[in-house]
Design a protein around this motif. Structure first.
Motif, PDB file in Angstrom:
ATOM      1  N   LEU A  34       0.721  -1.056  -0.548  1.00  0.00           N
ATOM      2  CA  LEU A  34      -0.329   0.175  -0.252  1.00  0.00           C
ATOM      3  C   LEU A  34       1.120   1.097  -0.206  1.00  0.00           C
ATOM      4  CD1 LEU A  34      -2.947  -1.079   2.974  1.00  0.00           C
ATOM      5  CD2 LEU A  34      -2.516  -1.428   0.249  1.00  0.00           C
ATOM      6  N   THR A  35       1.177   2.078  -1.404  1.00  0.00           N
ATOM      7  CA  THR A  35       1.781   3.452  -1.299  1.00  0.00           C
ATOM      8  C   THR A  35       0.421   4.167  -0.752  1.00  0.00           C
ATOM      9  OG1 THR A  35       3.228   1.906  -2.651  1.00  0.00           O
ATOM     10  CG2 THR A  35       3.110   4.290  -2.901  1.00  0.00           C
ATOM     11  N   LEU A  36       1.292   5.400   0.769  1.00  0.00           N
ATOM     12  CA  LEU A  36       0.483   6.031   0.795  1.00  0.00           C
ATOM     13  C   LEU A  36       1.443   7.463   0.199  1.00  0.00           C
ATOM     14  CD1 LEU A  36      -2.025   7.475   2.716  1.00  0.00           C
ATOM     15  CD2 LEU A  36       0.257   7.550   3.935  1.00  0.00           C
ATOM     16  N   ASN A  37       0.970   8.437  -0.412  1.00  0.00           N
ATOM     17  CA  ASN A  37       1.401   9.809  -0.664  1.00  0.00           C
ATOM     18  C   ASN A  37       0.899  10.904  -0.399  1.00  0.00           C
ATOM     19  OD1 ASN A  37       3.769   8.893  -3.426  1.00  0.00           O
ATOM     20  ND2 ASN A  37       1.254   8.736  -4.053  1.00  0.00           N
ATOM     21  N   LYS A  38       2.042  10.756   0.467  1.00  0.00           N
ATOM     22  CA  LYS A  38       1.579  12.081   1.957  1.00  0.00           C
ATOM     23  C   LYS A  38       0.821  13.737   1.683  1.00  0.00           C
ATOM     24  CE  LYS A  38       5.466   9.898   4.729  1.00  0.00           C
ATOM     25  NZ  LYS A  38       6.307  10.168   6.033  1.00  0.00           N
ATOM     26  N   ALA A  39       1.317  13.546   0.195  1.00  0.00           N
ATOM     27  CA  ALA A  39       1.097  15.120   0.205  1.00  0.00           C
ATOM     28  C   ALA A  39      -0.355  14.724  -0.571  1.00  0.00           C
ATOM     29  CB  ALA A  39       1.919  15.958  -0.407  1.00  0.00           C
ATOM     30  N   ARG A  40      -0.953  14.040  -0.839  1.00  0.00           N
ATOM     31  CA  ARG A  40      -2.436  13.147  -1.234  1.00  0.00           C
ATOM     32  C   ARG A  40      -3.054  13.365  -0.740  1.00  0.00           C
ATOM     33  NH1 ARG A  40      -3.042  11.206  -7.086  1.00  0.00           N
ATOM     34  NH2 ARG A  40      -5.264  11.387  -7.891  1.00  0.00           N
ATOM     35  N   GLN A  41      -3.991  14.926  -1.433  1.00  0.00           N
ATOM     36  CA  GLN A  41      -5.735  14.988  -0.372  1.00  0.00           C
ATOM     37  C   GLN A  41      -7.098  14.430  -1.221  1.00  0.00           C
ATOM     38  OE1 GLN A  41      -5.821  17.301   1.826  1.00  0.00           O
ATOM     39  NE2 GLN A  41      -3.961  16.418   2.151  1.00  0.00           N
ATOM     40  N   GLU A  42      -6.882  14.349  -2.762  1.00  0.00           N
ATOM     41  CA  GLU A  42      -7.961  13.605  -3.767  1.00  0.00           C
ATOM     42  C   GLU A  42      -8.000  11.712  -3.604  1.00  0.00           C
ATOM     43  OE1 GLU A  42      -4.652  14.919  -6.233  1.00  0.00           O
ATOM     44  OE2 GLU A  42      -5.746  16.074  -5.140  1.00  0.00           O
ATOM     45  N   GLU A  43      -8.813  11.697  -3.622  1.00  0.00           N
ATOM     46  CA  GLU A  43      -8.889   9.502  -4.019  1.00  0.00           C
ATOM     47  C   GLU A  43      -8.169   9.644  -5.436  1.00  0.00           C
ATOM     48  OE1 GLU A  43     -10.676   7.567  -2.348  1.00  0.00           O
ATOM     49  OE2 GLU A  43     -11.112   8.698   0.011  1.00  0.00           O
ATOM     50  N   TYR A  44      -7.824   8.639  -5.440  1.00  0.00           N
ATOM     51  CA  TYR A  44      -7.424   8.233  -6.502  1.00  0.00           C
ATOM     52  C   TYR A  44      -8.255   7.890  -7.829  1.00  0.00           C
ATOM     53  CZ  TYR A  44      -2.562   7.873  -4.912  1.00  0.00           C
ATOM     54  OH  TYR A  44      -1.753   8.659  -4.055  1.00  0.00           O
ATOM     55  N   ASP A  45      -8.303   7.959  -9.011  1.00  0.00           N
ATOM     56  CA  ASP A  45      -8.970   7.418  -9.453  1.00  0.00           C
ATOM     57  C   ASP A  45      -8.901   6.153 -10.539  1.00  0.00           C
ATOM     58  OD1 ASP A  45     -11.440   9.058  -9.746  1.00  0.00           O
ATOM     59  OD2 ASP A  45     -10.002  10.469 -11.147  1.00  0.00           O
ATOM     60  N   LEU A  46      -9.244   5.755 -11.510  1.00  0.00           N
ATOM     61  CA  LEU A  46      -8.991   3.924 -11.702  1.00  0.00           C
ATOM     62  C   LEU A  46      -7.193   4.309 -13.272  1.00  0.00           C
ATOM     63  CD1 LEU A  46      -8.664   0.586 -12.272  1.00  0.00           C
ATOM     64  CD2 LEU A  46     -10.644   1.788 -14.069  1.00  0.00           C
ATOM     65  N   GLY A  47      -6.697   4.610 -12.822  1.00  0.00           N
ATOM     66  CA  GLY A  47      -6.033   4.156 -13.752  1.00  0.00           C
ATOM     67  C   GLY A  47      -4.491   5.533 -13.537  1.00  0.00           C
ATOM     68  N   ASP A  48      -5.528   6.999 -12.456  1.00  0.00           N
ATOM     69  CA  ASP A  48      -4.579   7.515 -11.737  1.00  0.00           C
ATOM     70  C   ASP A  48      -3.053   7.305 -11.513  1.00  0.00           C
ATOM     71  OD1 ASP A  48      -4.069  10.367 -11.160  1.00  0.00           O
ATOM     72  OD2 ASP A  48      -5.719   9.847  -9.423  1.00  0.00           O
ATOM     73  N   GLY A  49      -2.821   7.012 -10.585  1.00  0.00           N
ATOM     74  CA  GLY A  49      -1.594   6.182  -9.802  1.00  0.00           C
ATOM     75  C   GLY A  49      -0.735   5.552 -10.153  1.00  0.00           C
ATOM     76  N   TYR A  50       0.711   5.553 -10.196  1.00  0.00           N
ATOM     77  CA  TYR A  50       1.258   4.194 -10.308  1.00  0.00           C
ATOM     78  C   TYR A  50       1.345   3.463  -9.668  1.00  0.00           C
ATOM     79  CZ  TYR A  50       6.008   2.236 -11.311  1.00  0.00           C
ATOM     80  OH  TYR A  50       7.453   1.336 -11.370  1.00  0.00           O
ATOM     81  N   ALA A  51       1.312   1.761 -10.644  1.00  0.00           N
ATOM     82  CA  ALA A  51       1.638   0.570  -9.725  1.00  0.00           C
ATOM     83  C   ALA A  51       2.200   0.157 -10.216  1.00  0.00           C
ATOM     84  CB  ALA A  51      -0.334   0.156 -10.350  1.00  0.00           C
ATOM     85  N   HIS A  52       2.027  -0.998  -9.927  1.00  0.00           N
ATOM     86  CA  HIS A  52       3.362  -2.097 -10.207  1.00  0.00           C
ATOM     87  C   HIS A  52       3.575  -3.313  -9.648  1.00  0.00           C
ATOM     88  CE1 HIS A  52       5.346  -0.702  -6.195  1.00  0.00           C
ATOM     89  NE2 HIS A  52       5.205  -1.569  -6.233  1.00  0.00           N
TER      90      HIS A  52
END
Length: 105
Positions: free
Chosen positions: A54-72
């Motif tokens: 689980l990656t928590l980007n500390k500055a992120r405020q809004e929910e992720y949309d499908l395909g919005d975040g880097y995954a691997h």
């Protein structure tokens, strides 16, 4: 030997996400890496060595949309440098190697 070891999901609320995966899949926190701008939390259960990161980007405020975040997906190989060179020689584009020394909880 190549072995798949984890997959990453971006989350906005780490505590809520950990609780959800514990409740739904009996996953426990086995490791964490707390960096300045992000927190990595690794979960797994007794049934498998495969981990969910689980990656928590500390500055992120809004929910992720499908395909919005880097995954691997992450893999372990016997010699990362040699494996990277072998892939490159086959014409496969490979990013720079990254090493995150992890402390076991």
């Amino acid at each position: 030997m190549t072995k798949m070891v984890h997959s990453c999901i971006r989350v906005l609320n780490g505590d809520r996400s950990v609780a959800r995966y514990k409740d739904a899949f009996d996953l426990d926190v086995v490791d964490q890496l707390d960096c300045e701008s992000f927190l990595l939390t690794y979960l797994r259960n007794a049934a498998s060595g495969f981990e969910l990161e689980l990656t928590l980007n500390k500055a992120r405020q809004e929910e992720y949309d499908l395909g919005d975040g880097y995954a691997h997906l992450a893999f372990v190989v016997e010699d990362a440098g040699a494996h990277q060179a072998a892939l490159t020689s086959k014409g496969i584009e490979v990013d720079d190697l990254v090493d995150f020394p992890l402390a076991v909880i």
